[in-house]
Design an enzyme around this catalytic site. Structure first.
Site, PDB file in Angstrom:
ATOM      1  N   THR A 134     -44.620  -5.329  27.536  1.00 40.11           N
ATOM      2  CA  THR A 134     -43.289  -5.188  28.127  1.00 40.11           C
ATOM      3  C   THR A 134     -42.267  -4.634  27.131  1.00 40.11           C
ATOM      4  O   THR A 134     -42.429  -4.813  25.914  1.00 40.11           O
ATOM      5  CB  THR A 134     -42.828  -6.581  28.615  1.00 40.11           C
ATOM      6  OG1 THR A 134     -41.456  -6.534  28.962  1.00 40.11           O
ATOM      7  CG2 THR A 134     -42.997  -7.660  27.536  1.00 40.11           C
ATOM      8  N   ASP A 135     -41.215  -4.050  27.660  1.00 41.07           N
ATOM      9  CA  ASP A 135     -40.105  -3.595  26.801  1.00 41.07           C
ATOM     10  C   ASP A 135     -39.311  -4.779  26.233  1.00 41.07           C
ATOM     11  O   ASP A 135     -38.559  -4.610  25.271  1.00 41.07           O
ATOM     12  CB  ASP A 135     -39.158  -2.669  27.583  1.00 41.07           C
ATOM     13  CG  ASP A 135     -38.504  -3.334  28.795  1.00 41.07           C
ATOM     14  OD1 ASP A 135     -38.909  -4.444  29.182  1.00 41.07           O
ATOM     15  OD2 ASP A 135     -37.575  -2.722  29.360  1.00 41.07           O
ATOM     16  N   GLU A 136     -39.486  -5.971  26.824  1.00 43.15           N
ATOM     17  CA  GLU A 136     -38.666  -7.113  26.402  1.00 43.15           C
ATOM     18  C   GLU A 136     -38.968  -7.539  24.965  1.00 43.15           C
ATOM     19  O   GLU A 136     -38.171  -8.253  24.367  1.00 43.15           O
ATOM     20  CB  GLU A 136     -38.860  -8.296  27.354  1.00 43.15           C
ATOM     21  CG  GLU A 136     -38.440  -7.954  28.756  1.00 43.15           C
ATOM     22  CD  GLU A 136     -38.071  -9.149  29.625  1.00 43.15           C
ATOM     23  OE1 GLU A 136     -37.971 -10.266  29.104  1.00 43.15           O
ATOM     24  OE2 GLU A 136     -37.882  -8.934  30.822  1.00 43.15           O
ATOM     25  N   TYR A 160     -40.770 -16.034  26.875  1.00 47.01           N
ATOM     26  CA  TYR A 160     -41.683 -15.055  27.484  1.00 47.01           C
ATOM     27  C   TYR A 160     -41.888 -13.856  26.556  1.00 47.01           C
ATOM     28  O   TYR A 160     -43.025 -13.510  26.206  1.00 47.01           O
ATOM     29  CB  TYR A 160     -41.144 -14.567  28.842  1.00 47.01           C
ATOM     30  CG  TYR A 160     -41.799 -13.286  29.315  1.00 47.01           C
ATOM     31  CD1 TYR A 160     -43.143 -13.259  29.682  1.00 47.01           C
ATOM     32  CD2 TYR A 160     -41.083 -12.077  29.357  1.00 47.01           C
ATOM     33  CE1 TYR A 160     -43.754 -12.071  30.092  1.00 47.01           C
ATOM     34  CE2 TYR A 160     -41.682 -10.897  29.765  1.00 47.01           C
ATOM     35  CZ  TYR A 160     -43.018 -10.897  30.127  1.00 47.01           C
ATOM     36  OH  TYR A 160     -43.627  -9.732  30.519  1.00 47.01           O
ATOM     37  N   LYS A 164     -45.205 -12.487  24.484  1.00 45.85           N
ATOM     38  CA  LYS A 164     -45.780 -11.145  24.669  1.00 45.85           C
ATOM     39  C   LYS A 164     -45.809 -10.401  23.323  1.00 45.85           C
ATOM     40  O   LYS A 164     -46.759  -9.677  23.022  1.00 45.85           O
ATOM     41  CB  LYS A 164     -44.973 -10.342  25.703  1.00 45.85           C
ATOM     42  CG  LYS A 164     -45.111 -10.814  27.136  1.00 45.85           C
ATOM     43  CD  LYS A 164     -46.522 -10.710  27.704  1.00 45.85           C
ATOM     44  CE  LYS A 164     -46.990  -9.284  27.940  1.00 45.85           C
ATOM     45  NZ  LYS A 164     -48.294  -9.251  28.652  1.00 45.85           N
TER      46      LYS A 164
HETATM   47  P1  NAD Z   1     -47.653 -11.593  37.789  1.00 45.07           P
HETATM   48  O1  NAD Z   1     -47.003 -12.844  37.330  1.00 45.07           O
HETATM   49  O2  NAD Z   1     -47.317 -11.047  39.123  1.00 45.07           O
HETATM   50  O3  NAD Z   1     -49.231 -11.747  37.753  1.00 45.07           O
HETATM   51  C1  NAD Z   1     -49.904 -12.374  36.691  1.00 45.07           C
HETATM   52  C2  NAD Z   1     -51.338 -12.608  37.127  1.00 45.07           C
HETATM   53  O4  NAD Z   1     -52.044 -13.208  36.033  1.00 45.07           O
HETATM   54  C3  NAD Z   1     -51.476 -13.559  38.312  1.00 45.07           C
HETATM   55  O5  NAD Z   1     -52.383 -13.042  39.247  1.00 45.07           O
HETATM   56  C4  NAD Z   1     -51.986 -14.851  37.695  1.00 45.07           C
HETATM   57  O6  NAD Z   1     -52.784 -15.613  38.570  1.00 45.07           O
HETATM   58  C5  NAD Z   1     -52.804 -14.291  36.531  1.00 45.07           C
HETATM   59  N1  NAD Z   1     -52.946 -15.281  35.453  1.00 45.07           N
HETATM   60  C6  NAD Z   1     -51.977 -16.030  34.878  1.00 45.07           C
HETATM   61  N2  NAD Z   1     -52.519 -16.839  33.944  1.00 45.07           N
HETATM   62  C7  NAD Z   1     -53.856 -16.578  33.905  1.00 45.07           C
HETATM   63  C8  NAD Z   1     -54.934 -17.064  33.140  1.00 45.07           C
HETATM   64  N3  NAD Z   1     -54.760 -18.000  32.207  1.00 45.07           N
HETATM   65  N4  NAD Z   1     -56.164 -16.557  33.366  1.00 45.07           N
HETATM   66  C9  NAD Z   1     -56.356 -15.603  34.300  1.00 45.07           C
HETATM   67  N5  NAD Z   1     -55.367 -15.110  35.075  1.00 45.07           N
HETATM   68  C10 NAD Z   1     -54.130 -15.589  34.878  1.00 45.07           C
HETATM   69  O7  NAD Z   1     -47.355 -10.537  36.635  1.00 45.07           O
HETATM   70  P2  NAD Z   1     -47.013  -8.985  36.734  1.00 45.07           P
HETATM   71  O8  NAD Z   1     -45.591  -8.829  36.992  1.00 45.07           O
HETATM   72  O9  NAD Z   1     -48.021  -8.337  37.600  1.00 45.07           O
HETATM   73  O10 NAD Z   1     -47.283  -8.569  35.213  1.00 45.07           O
HETATM   74  C11 NAD Z   1     -48.581  -8.196  34.768  1.00 45.07           C
HETATM   75  C12 NAD Z   1     -48.522  -7.852  33.296  1.00 45.07           C
HETATM   76  O11 NAD Z   1     -47.607  -6.783  33.083  1.00 45.07           O
HETATM   77  C13 NAD Z   1     -48.045  -8.989  32.405  1.00 45.07           C
HETATM   78  O12 NAD Z   1     -48.792  -8.970  31.225  1.00 45.07           O
HETATM   79  C14 NAD Z   1     -46.584  -8.661  32.135  1.00 45.07           C
HETATM   80  O13 NAD Z   1     -46.173  -9.177  30.895  1.00 45.07           O
HETATM   81  C15 NAD Z   1     -46.631  -7.155  32.132  1.00 45.07           C
HETATM   82  N6  NAD Z   1     -45.386  -6.467  32.525  1.00 45.07           N
HETATM   83  C16 NAD Z   1     -44.763  -6.796  33.692  1.00 45.07           C
HETATM   84  C17 NAD Z   1     -43.630  -6.103  34.083  1.00 45.07           C
HETATM   85  C18 NAD Z   1     -42.914  -6.412  35.367  1.00 45.07           C
HETATM   86  O14 NAD Z   1     -41.816  -5.881  35.582  1.00 45.07           O
HETATM   87  N7  NAD Z   1     -43.440  -7.207  36.255  1.00 45.07           N
HETATM   88  C19 NAD Z   1     -43.129  -5.071  33.265  1.00 45.07           C
HETATM   89  C20 NAD Z   1     -43.794  -4.789  32.068  1.00 45.07           C
HETATM   90  C21 NAD Z   1     -44.941  -5.478  31.715  1.00 45.07           C
HETATM   91  O1  DAU Z   2     -38.548  -5.589  31.368  1.00 45.07           O
HETATM   92  C1  DAU Z   2     -39.826  -5.901  31.800  1.00 45.07           C
HETATM   93  C2  DAU Z   2     -39.843  -7.313  32.331  1.00 45.07           C
HETATM   94  O2  DAU Z   2     -39.174  -7.272  33.577  1.00 45.07           O
HETATM   95  C3  DAU Z   2     -41.240  -7.883  32.487  1.00 45.07           C
HETATM   96  O3  DAU Z   2     -41.835  -7.973  31.234  1.00 45.07           O
HETATM   97  C4  DAU Z   2     -41.177  -9.260  33.138  1.00 45.07           C
HETATM   98  O4  DAU Z   2     -42.484  -9.728  33.382  1.00 45.07           O
HETATM   99  C5  DAU Z   2     -40.443  -9.136  34.456  1.00 45.07           C
HETATM  100  O5  DAU Z   2     -40.291 -10.410  35.034  1.00 45.07           O
HETATM  101  C6  DAU Z   2     -39.078  -8.484  34.257  1.00 45.07           C
HETATM  102  O6  DAU Z   2     -38.175  -9.384  33.550  1.00 45.07           O
HETATM  103  P1  DAU Z   2     -36.647  -9.538  33.977  1.00 45.07           P
HETATM  104  O7  DAU Z   2     -36.170 -10.828  33.488  1.00 45.07           O
HETATM  105  O8  DAU Z   2     -35.877  -8.326  33.615  1.00 45.07           O
HETATM  106  O9  DAU Z   2     -36.845  -9.530  35.589  1.00 45.07           O
HETATM  107  P2  DAU Z   2     -36.177 -10.387  36.747  1.00 45.07           P
HETATM  108  O10 DAU Z   2     -36.574  -9.750  38.033  1.00 45.07           O
HETATM  109  O11 DAU Z   2     -36.398 -11.840  36.582  1.00 45.07           O
HETATM  110  O12 DAU Z   2     -34.616 -10.124  36.525  1.00 45.07           O
HETATM  111  C7  DAU Z   2     -34.098  -8.804  36.539  1.00 45.07           C
HETATM  112  C8  DAU Z   2     -32.594  -8.904  36.253  1.00 45.07           C
HETATM  113  O13 DAU Z   2     -31.972  -9.519  37.392  1.00 45.07           O
HETATM  114  C9  DAU Z   2     -32.254  -9.794  35.090  1.00 45.07           C
HETATM  115  O14 DAU Z   2     -31.119  -9.241  34.427  1.00 45.07           O
HETATM  116  C10 DAU Z   2     -31.891 -11.145  35.714  1.00 45.07           C
HETATM  117  C11 DAU Z   2     -31.300 -10.728  37.052  1.00 45.07           C
HETATM  118  N1  DAU Z   2     -31.512 -11.678  38.165  1.00 45.07           N
HETATM  119  C12 DAU Z   2     -32.772 -12.119  38.425  1.00 45.07           C
HETATM  120  C13 DAU Z   2     -33.025 -12.981  39.462  1.00 45.07           C
HETATM  121  C14 DAU Z   2     -34.428 -13.474  39.720  1.00 45.07           C
HETATM  122  C15 DAU Z   2     -30.445 -12.060  38.983  1.00 45.07           C
HETATM  123  O15 DAU Z   2     -29.291 -11.632  38.764  1.00 45.07           O
HETATM  124  N2  DAU Z   2     -30.707 -12.902  40.019  1.00 45.07           N
HETATM  125  C16 DAU Z   2     -31.939 -13.398  40.296  1.00 45.07           C
HETATM  126  O16 DAU Z   2     -32.092 -14.189  41.246  1.00 45.07           O
END
Ligand code: NAD
Ligand code: DAU
Length: 358
Positions: A134-136, A160, A164
């Site tokens: 992630t970019d975070e 988180y 990562k």
């Molecule tokens: P998600 O939370 O939707 O899915 C995570 C999946 O991992 C789930 O299916 C869960 O059951 C599985 N999991 C969790 N713990 C586990 C374990 N111990 N063993 C096996 N499976 C397990 O997550 P996502 O949003 O699809 O993110 C996927 C990946 O991409 C993560 O590594 C996250 O850090 C990264 N990522 C997410 C975003 C985003 O915006 N969602 C952006 C950048 C990177």
């Molecule tokens: O940047 C990549 C990341 O983006 C991933 O690594 C994470 O897995 C993914 O969850 C996401 O993180 P964020 O914290 O940016 O996503 P989230 O959707 O939780 O929140 C996006 C923005 O919106 C953040 O500034 C918080 C705000 N927010 C979020 C929720 C859930 C609100 O204002 N209200 C809300 O109810």
């Protein structure tokens, strides 16, 4: 690439990637290892293209014996590692699980892959371990800072992102120390079909659909860089096919509006596609901010664009429209996710005490 182990393939991005891979690679077998936590669901894997090439294994990436068995049994030559605890708000309320899954789990996979490919040197020349990150991990940007890129120093701010960051460092170390064929990608915020409605975009869509309040944290002026999930899947696929081992690739959407603008856009699309509750903007409510909330993310994608020819296909307008339409057109998926008790519990826990902003 013959036998691809996808971890976390029942989650949001993982399930989209499984679909993408089955569609684009007609010969590969996909082995999907997922613990089915609250975020993973078999509902996300309904109607896969060519399902016969998809093998689902219910299990934990921290379970070393299981991981070793899966690598051997399926002669895995490629690992694409998505499995993680992924929600920042949950990491604030319960960081321990993030260390376990994201750090110990990633270590378990890296170390098992290292030993397995040592045992099977015939697989090693074509082998890949792709770590999805992630970019975070880069922390937060000021209003005039240049965007993150592959050279930005790590400065994670939440449990988180710290977990990562640790997993990225392990992946990098396994390349440098053991020559494990690792690639890493750091991507910005994804959105699209099958995203669990704890994250901003699906939460706003589903709350608007039910006439519930739309909780905007703080002043709503935080900035994220939004990427449609299918574009992310394509970027990972390009890294797998053409990326250089040992390299990191930054992936982003070139879409950086403040959160409140995203919420207004969702409301406008909802007004059009689901006029019953219009105007949906009346549901917006500013609530107490997330502790340690990163203010701004943005990503420069010059490297992946010039080396691998990748850039996002969707604009935010087209992607958001597709996304809202998908949630409206899939009421069975929405109902199944909503009915789960862990979803209800989470919504109460995160929002009950997050009162309206003073
Ligand atoms: P998600 O939370 O939707 O899915 C995570 C999946 O991992 C789930 O299916 C869960 O059951 C599985 N999991 C969790 N713990 C586990 C374990 N111990 N063993 C096996 N499976 C397990 O997550 P996502 O949003 O699809 O993110 C996927 C990946 O991409 C993560 O590594 C996250 O850090 C990264 N990522 C997410 C975003 C985003 O915006 N969602 C952006 C950048 C990177
Ligand atoms: O940047 C990549 C990341 O983006 C991933 O690594 C994470 O897995 C993914 O969850 C996401 O993180 P964020 O914290 O940016 O996503 P989230 O959707 O939780 O929140 C996006 C923005 O919106 C953040 O500034 C918080 C705000 N927010 C979020 C929720 C859930 C609100 O204002 N209200 C809300 O109810």
């Amino acid at each position: 690439m013959k036998n691809v182990l996808v971890t976390g393939g029942a989650g949001f991005i993982g399930s989209n990637f499984v679909r993408f891979l089955l569609e684009h690679e007609p010969e590969v077998r996909v082995i999907n290892l997922d613990a089915l936590t609250y975020a993973g669901s078999l509902e996300n894997l309904q109607h896969l293209p060519d399902e016969g090439r998809h093998e689902f294994i219910h299990g934990d990436i921290c379970d070393r014996a299981l991981v070793e068995d899966v690598l051997r049994r399926f002669e895995v030559d490629t690992v694409v590692h998505f499995a993680a605890e992924s929600h920042v708000d949950r990491s604030i309320l319960g960081p321990g699980l993030f260390v376990q899954t994201n750090v110990v789990g990633t270590f378990t996979l890296l170390d098992s892959a290292r030993l397995f490919w040592k045992e099977r040197p015939d697989l090693l020349p074509g082998a890949r371990f792709h770590h999805v990150s992630t970019d975070e991990v880069f922390g937060t940007l000021g209003p005039n800072d240049p965007p993150f890129n592959e050279q930005t120093p790590y400065a994670p701010n939440s449990p988180y992102s710290a977990s990562k960051a640790a997993s990225d460092h392990l992946a990098r170390a396994y390349f440098h120390t053991y020559g494990l064929p690792v690639t890493i990608s750091n991507c910005t915020n994804n959105y699209g079909p099958y995203q669990f409605p704890e994250k901003l975009i699906p939460l706003m869509v589903l709350n608007a659909l039910e006439g519930k309040r739309l909780p905007v944290y703080g002043d709503g002026m935080q900035v994220r860089d939004w990427l449609y999930v299918e574009d992310h899947c394509e970027a990972i696929y390009r890294v797998l096919m053409q990326g250089r081992v040992g390299e990191t690739y930054a992936i982003g959407g070139n879409n950086q509006p403040p959160n409140i603008e995203i919420v207004h856009t969702i409301c406008a699309v909802m007004d059009e596609l689901h006029p019953q509750g219009a105007p949906h903007e009346r549901l917006i409510e500013y609530v107490t901010d997330r502790p340690g909330h990163d203010r701004r993310y943005a990503m420069a994608i010059d490297k992946i664009r010039s080396e691998l020819g990748w850039q996002p296909r969707q604009t935010l307008a087209s992607g958001l429209r597709k996304t809202v339409a998908w949630y409206l057109e899939n009421p069975a998926w929405v109902a199944a996710i909503r009915e789960r008790s862990d979803y209800q519990t989470w919504m109460q826990k995160n929002y009950a005490e997050r009162g309206a902003k003073k």
